[in-house]
Design a protein around this motif. Sequence first.
Motif, PDB file in Angstrom:
ATOM      1  N   UNK A 244       0.841  -1.189   0.000  1.00 12.81           N
ATOM      2  CA  UNK A 244       0.000   0.000   0.000  1.00 12.81           C
ATOM      3  C   UNK A 244       0.883   1.249   0.000  1.00 12.81           C
ATOM      4  N   UNK A 245       0.833   2.082  -1.039  1.00  8.35           N
ATOM      5  CA  UNK A 245       1.579   3.349  -1.021  1.00  8.35           C
ATOM      6  C   UNK A 245       1.041   4.269   0.072  1.00  8.35           C
ATOM      7  N   UNK A 246       1.933   4.948   0.756  1.00 12.21           N
ATOM      8  CA  UNK A 246       1.551   5.879   1.812  1.00 12.21           C
ATOM      9  C   UNK A 246       1.933   7.298   1.426  1.00 12.21           C
ATOM     10  N   UNK A 247       1.191   8.259   1.968  1.00 14.09           N
ATOM     11  CA  UNK A 247       1.533   9.662   1.759  1.00 14.09           C
ATOM     12  C   UNK A 247       2.731  10.046   2.611  1.00 14.09           C
ATOM     13  N   UNK A 248       2.768   9.562   3.852  1.00 14.76           N
ATOM     14  CA  UNK A 248       3.938   9.739   4.715  1.00 14.76           C
ATOM     15  C   UNK A 248       3.823   8.750   5.855  1.00 14.76           C
ATOM     16  N   UNK A 249       4.888   8.578   6.624  1.00 14.97           N
ATOM     17  CA  UNK A 249       4.929   7.549   7.658  1.00 14.97           C
ATOM     18  C   UNK A 249       5.114   8.118   9.059  1.00 14.97           C
ATOM     19  N   UNK A 250       5.043   9.432   9.220  1.00 17.09           N
ATOM     20  CA  UNK A 250       5.373  10.048  10.507  1.00 17.09           C
ATOM     21  C   UNK A 250       4.466   9.541  11.635  1.00 17.09           C
ATOM     22  N   UNK A 251       3.148   9.553  11.441  1.00 17.93           N
ATOM     23  CA  UNK A 251       2.231   9.139  12.500  1.00 17.93           C
ATOM     24  C   UNK A 251       2.373   7.653  12.801  1.00 17.93           C
ATOM     25  N   UNK A 252       2.554   6.842  11.760  1.00 18.92           N
ATOM     26  CA  UNK A 252       2.726   5.401  11.976  1.00 18.92           C
ATOM     27  C   UNK A 252       4.008   5.123  12.744  1.00 18.92           C
ATOM     28  N   UNK A 253       5.088   5.799  12.375  1.00 15.30           N
ATOM     29  CA  UNK A 253       6.357   5.586  13.083  1.00 15.30           C
ATOM     30  C   UNK A 253       6.260   6.056  14.527  1.00 15.30           C
ATOM     31  N   UNK A 254       5.465   7.089  14.777  1.00 17.05           N
ATOM     32  CA  UNK A 254       5.277   7.553  16.149  1.00 17.05           C
ATOM     33  C   UNK A 254       4.596   6.465  16.981  1.00 17.05           C
ATOM     34  N   UNK A 255       3.604   5.784  16.404  1.00 18.98           N
ATOM     35  CA  UNK A 255       2.931   4.700  17.121  1.00 18.98           C
ATOM     36  C   UNK A 255       3.891   3.549  17.382  1.00 18.98           C
ATOM     37  N   UNK A 256       4.709   3.222  16.397  1.00 10.72           N
ATOM     38  CA  UNK A 256       5.714   2.168  16.588  1.00 10.72           C
ATOM     39  C   UNK A 256       6.690   2.569  17.693  1.00 10.72           C
TER      40      UNK A 256
ATOM     41  N   UNK B 153      -1.087  -3.611  27.900  1.00 17.08           N
ATOM     42  CA  UNK B 153      -2.154  -2.642  27.649  1.00 17.08           C
ATOM     43  C   UNK B 153      -1.632  -1.473  26.820  1.00 17.08           C
ATOM     44  N   UNK B 154      -0.435  -0.960  27.150  1.00 15.72           N
ATOM     45  CA  UNK B 154       0.129   0.159  26.394  1.00 15.72           C
ATOM     46  C   UNK B 154       0.393  -0.231  24.947  1.00 15.72           C
ATOM     47  N   UNK B 155       0.965  -1.401  24.732  1.00 14.68           N
ATOM     48  CA  UNK B 155       1.281  -1.799  23.356  1.00 14.68           C
ATOM     49  C   UNK B 155       0.009  -2.123  22.580  1.00 14.68           C
ATOM     50  N   UNK B 156      -0.991  -2.725  23.243  1.00 15.19           N
ATOM     51  CA  UNK B 156      -2.250  -3.003  22.561  1.00 15.19           C
ATOM     52  C   UNK B 156      -2.941  -1.725  22.129  1.00 15.19           C
ATOM     53  N   UNK B 157      -2.941  -0.713  23.010  1.00  7.78           N
ATOM     54  CA  UNK B 157      -3.547   0.572  22.651  1.00  7.78           C
ATOM     55  C   UNK B 157      -2.820   1.202  21.474  1.00  7.78           C
ATOM     56  N   UNK B 158      -1.500   1.060  21.440  1.00  8.99           N
ATOM     57  CA  UNK B 158      -0.724   1.650  20.341  1.00  8.99           C
ATOM     58  C   UNK B 158      -0.983   0.937  19.024  1.00  8.99           C
TER      59      UNK B 158
ATOM     60  N   UNK C 202       6.081   4.412  20.261  1.00  5.04           N
ATOM     61  CA  UNK C 202       5.448   4.268  21.570  1.00  5.04           C
ATOM     62  C   UNK C 202       5.475   2.808  22.031  1.00  5.04           C
ATOM     63  N   UNK C 203       5.290   1.891  21.086  1.00  3.26           N
ATOM     64  CA  UNK C 203       5.376   0.473  21.438  1.00  3.26           C
ATOM     65  C   UNK C 203       6.792   0.130  21.888  1.00  3.26           C
TER      66      UNK C 203
END
Length: 295
Positions: free
Chosen positions: A117-129, A145-150, A131-132
């Motif tokens: 899947x082409x993405x427009x950018x990865x900043x928000x996804x990398x931020x979630x990673x 719980x923290x990793x599941x929420x992320x 946090x995990x």
Amino acid sequence: MYHTWMRYFTPSPVHHRLGLVCLGVGMQHGALPTVGPRTLDHHVAVVIGAGGGWFRGADGERLTVTAPALLWLTPGVPHHYGPDPATGWDESFVDFTGPATTTYTELGYIEPDRPVVPLADTAAARAAVGRIARAARRGNPLLEVETGAAVHELLVALRRARADLAPDGDPVLQALARDAFQPLSVAEHAARHGMTPAELRTAVRRGAGCSPKDYLLGIRLGRAKELLAATELPVAAVARRVGYDDPAYFSRLFTRRVGTAPVRFREQQGRAVPGGWSSRIPDPEHPPTIPGPAT
């Protein structure tokens, strides 16, 4: 040459009832080895932030992967992929499972029939990673719980970042985010879009409420924070990865904008994570685990 950092977890049955559970997280950079052919019993989201390579799914068709992009690895579906050996790529990945994956698939957040899947950018996804990765510190009683929420957050971020949806409707901002780590001046970014610097400033201020310089700086510093918190890369290497050849200048800039020096920022994240960087990739059938809290 490549670097790899990863952690795998063993959530309890009660944590599976949260809907989504994280089984592992990793961040890898460079000319990584080819993965597969293999078939997994859980989902993996592989976020490609830089570089390119290839992917081959169940139908045997070889697809080109160009960052920014997402690879969906779904249960029971054979896959085989790898970066271009000449250039490598920058990837972050999250392994996950749980009953909520069925609903996310029905809603189109997980796409088994669309593995690349082409993405427009990865900043928000990398931020979630990130946090995990930070939640993976030793002895964290809230790990599952923290990793599941992320993971929930990651799926939403990936849905919003799909290039074909363009939810924010601003191709200029998307292109700037994609090229943010390249050593380009504002004038060079403008030229890439056939714009004058003044036209680019107007477009970015209209879309993001700030100047192109500040918009790019925010993306670069956000990525630097992720790398400092979740990896053991030297500060100079972090600087290069976010577009600064001069680590001293990067450190001054980071300190001025963030309010603390890069080394101090890393210390404040409490990254007491067992292990560290290694060039060995664990056997997916027998991954290392972080024990949960004693009961």
